[in-house]
Enzyme design. Structure first.
Site, PDB file in Angstrom:
ATOM      1  CG  ASP A 137       3.098   0.242   8.069  1.00 37.16           C
ATOM      2  OD1 ASP A 137       1.755  -0.282   6.934  1.00 37.16           O
ATOM      3  OD2 ASP A 137       2.183   0.851   9.464  1.00 37.16           O
ATOM      4  CD  GLU A 196      -3.339  -1.373   5.471  1.00 42.98           C
ATOM      5  OE1 GLU A 196      -3.064  -2.407   6.648  1.00 42.98           O
ATOM      6  OE2 GLU A 196      -2.454  -0.013   5.621  1.00 42.98           O
ATOM      7  CD  GLU A 197      -1.675   2.561   8.191  1.00 33.94           C
ATOM      8  OE1 GLU A 197      -2.083   2.510   8.773  1.00 33.94           O
ATOM      9  OE2 GLU A 197       0.135   2.111   7.245  1.00 33.94           O
ATOM     10  CG  HIS A 203      -0.727  -0.079   2.224  1.00 34.11           C
ATOM     11  ND1 HIS A 203      -0.068   0.828   2.694  1.00 34.11           N
ATOM     12  CD2 HIS A 203      -0.456  -1.054   3.380  1.00 34.11           C
ATOM     13  CE1 HIS A 203       0.286   1.323   4.110  1.00 34.11           C
ATOM     14  NE2 HIS A 203       0.423  -0.879   4.745  1.00 34.11           N
ATOM     15  CG  ASP A 257      -2.511   4.274   2.887  1.00 37.43           C
ATOM     16  OD1 ASP A 257      -1.779   3.261   2.427  1.00 37.43           O
ATOM     17  OD2 ASP A 257      -2.901   4.571   3.983  1.00 37.43           O
ATOM     18  CG  HIS A 277       1.522   3.225  12.665  1.00 43.71           C
ATOM     19  ND1 HIS A 277      -0.528   3.118  13.234  1.00 43.71           N
ATOM     20  CD2 HIS A 277       1.425   2.801  11.775  1.00 43.71           C
ATOM     21  CE1 HIS A 277      -0.683   2.977  11.673  1.00 43.71           C
ATOM     22  NE2 HIS A 277       0.128   2.502  10.783  1.00 43.71           N
ATOM     23  CG  ASP A 297       1.414  -3.762   5.652  1.00 46.36           C
ATOM     24  OD1 ASP A 297       2.095  -2.842   6.491  1.00 46.36           O
ATOM     25  OD2 ASP A 297       0.158  -3.369   6.237  1.00 46.36           O
TER      26      ASP A 297
END
Length: 418
Positions: free
Chosen positions: A148, A182-183, A86, A88, A387, A205
């Site tokens: 990520d 995705e997030e 992904h 994003d 994150h 991921d």
């Protein structure tokens, strides 16, 4: 085996190029992709796929980038598989990283220069102990690194380039998909799986080398709408019902024992993520997580009970609760057909690693893909401390992930997926 050595300079260059782009998603947006920055990376990937010689390259109206690595000669009848990553990054912190490569890291604390309070050590990030001597990549302290999932994006791109340059590696047709959002849980909602055309897939991921995620949380969202009673604050005595105060009271009433701060392993949680509004109207948004559906139902009951208590405490207020399904535990489907998981395990072993089947305390695009019929376990990329500003990955771990992908392709072509 010949042709298995990944070009690490290409892999590193791609990763550093991708993480410099700001691509965080936005749950409040109604578009797909949810932010314009994601288009920058998705269009870049479309161009780069054409440059490396991929076939059937396309980018759709919702940002899905699809491409094909044709089967190698003699493997045209092998099952078609797909690789996903992904574009994003997480919503909480800015992206657009300045990547720093700490070559042959010596194990000393890594102080992130743009915010010296952000320090990485083997004590506060235990996985770093295994990275001593490797090339550790971090951001500079004020942003996410974006590993990520730009580590996954770079791994897929570098592996695709490698296969196109090495026709001696036997593999069936491989479909590539890079998706937005995705997030915020919408990563594959508008993807036409018939256009993917695969019998199984893998998302890139995951975290530590050897990890294969075959189980995820089941997830719901909850929204609590609170309507108070408006009044001028100068004459509010015995009249005003402040919706913001009630929202705070609601959040405070949620039991801490089922919060993310107090749970681990197979425990689920109830997590308030946002309060917005004013004294007359307020909204509380929450996410609910559990590995099992009965546990998820219990989390809904926690929210309903807190709302009922709020109504009883302040009957002049209106309190409404709504729930929405987000995704479900991929294990429910994968346990009925373990081929994709078993071949991933065999590939990990063939690359000299110990496979670790993992239940991930989160979700992947594979959760929704699997529920829709495309069995999609998740493969490690090496990313850690995601994150957060302390996010890091090593070039060596990304390289191992690419090698596992190559082996997965070989195993599906050799009859393992039949």
């Amino acid at each position: 085996m010949g042709g298995m050595k990944i070009d690490t300079a290409d892999l590193l260059g791609r990763f550093c190029r991708y993480v410099r782009l700001e691509t965080r998603s936005d749950a409040h947006s109604e578009t797909t992709p949810s932010t314009p920055g994601q288009w920058d990376l998705l269009r870049l990937l479309e161009r780069e796929l054409r440059e490396i010689g991929a076939s059937e390259v396309e980018i759709g109206e919702h940002g899905y980038v699809l491409a094909t690595i044709p089967a190698s000669p003699g493997c045209e009848a092998a099952p078609t598989i797909a690789w996903f990553a992904h574009a994003d990054t997480a919503t909480e912190l800015p992206g657009g990283a300045t990547p720093l490569v700490h070559r042959a890291w010596d194990g000393k604390p890594i102080v992130l220069p743009d915010d010296p309070t952000q320090v990485l050590t083997v004590e506060n990030s235990p996985h770093l102990r295994g990275a001593i001597g490797q090339d550790v990549i971090t951001a500079s302290g004020k942003t996410l690194l974006g590993a990520d999932d730009k580590a996954g994006v770079a791994i897929v791109m570098a592996t695709a380039r490698h296969l196109l340059r090495h026709p001696e590696i036997r593999h069936g047709k491989i479909r590539l998909c890079f998706n937005p959002d995705e997030e915020i849980g919408r990563g594959v909602d508008k993807l036409d799986l018939e256009r993917v055309g695969a019998v199984a897939a893998y998302t890139l991921d995951g975290e530590s080398p050897g990890e294969i995620d075959w189980e995820t949380f089941s997830a719901d969202a909850a929204t609590v709408e609170i309507r108070g009673v408006a009044s001028h604050p100068g004459w509010a005595k015995d009249v005003m019902v402040n919706a913001l105060r009630l929202a705070g009271r609601f959040v405070a009433s949620l039991p801490m024992e089922c919060s993310p701060e107090r749970t681990a392993d197979r425990d689920g949680f109830v997590h308030p993520t946002e309060i917005s509004g004013n004294s007359e109207r307020a909204t509380v948004r929450l996410i609910l997580r559990d590995f099992e559906l009965d546990g998820l139902a219990a989390k809904r009951a926690v929210v309903e009970r807190a709302a009922a208590e709020l109504r009883a405490a302040e009957p002049r207020a209106q309190v409404e609760v709504t729930f929405a399904e987000q995704y479900r535990n991929m294990r429910y489907w994968l346990e009925k057909d373990m081929r994709a998981v078993e071949l991933a395990q065999a590939a990990v072993r063939a690359c000299g690693l110990e496979p670790k089947l993992r239940s991930v305390r989160g979700g992947t695009d594979g959760s929704k893909l699997t529920a829709r019929g495309l069995l999609t376990p998740n493969i490690f990329t090496g990313m850690h401390e995601v994150h957060s500003q302390r996010e890091w990955v090593t070039l060596q771990d990304m390289t191992q992930s690419a090698e596992v992908l190559l082996k997965i392709a070989e195993l599906w072509a050799s009859g393992g997926g039949r």
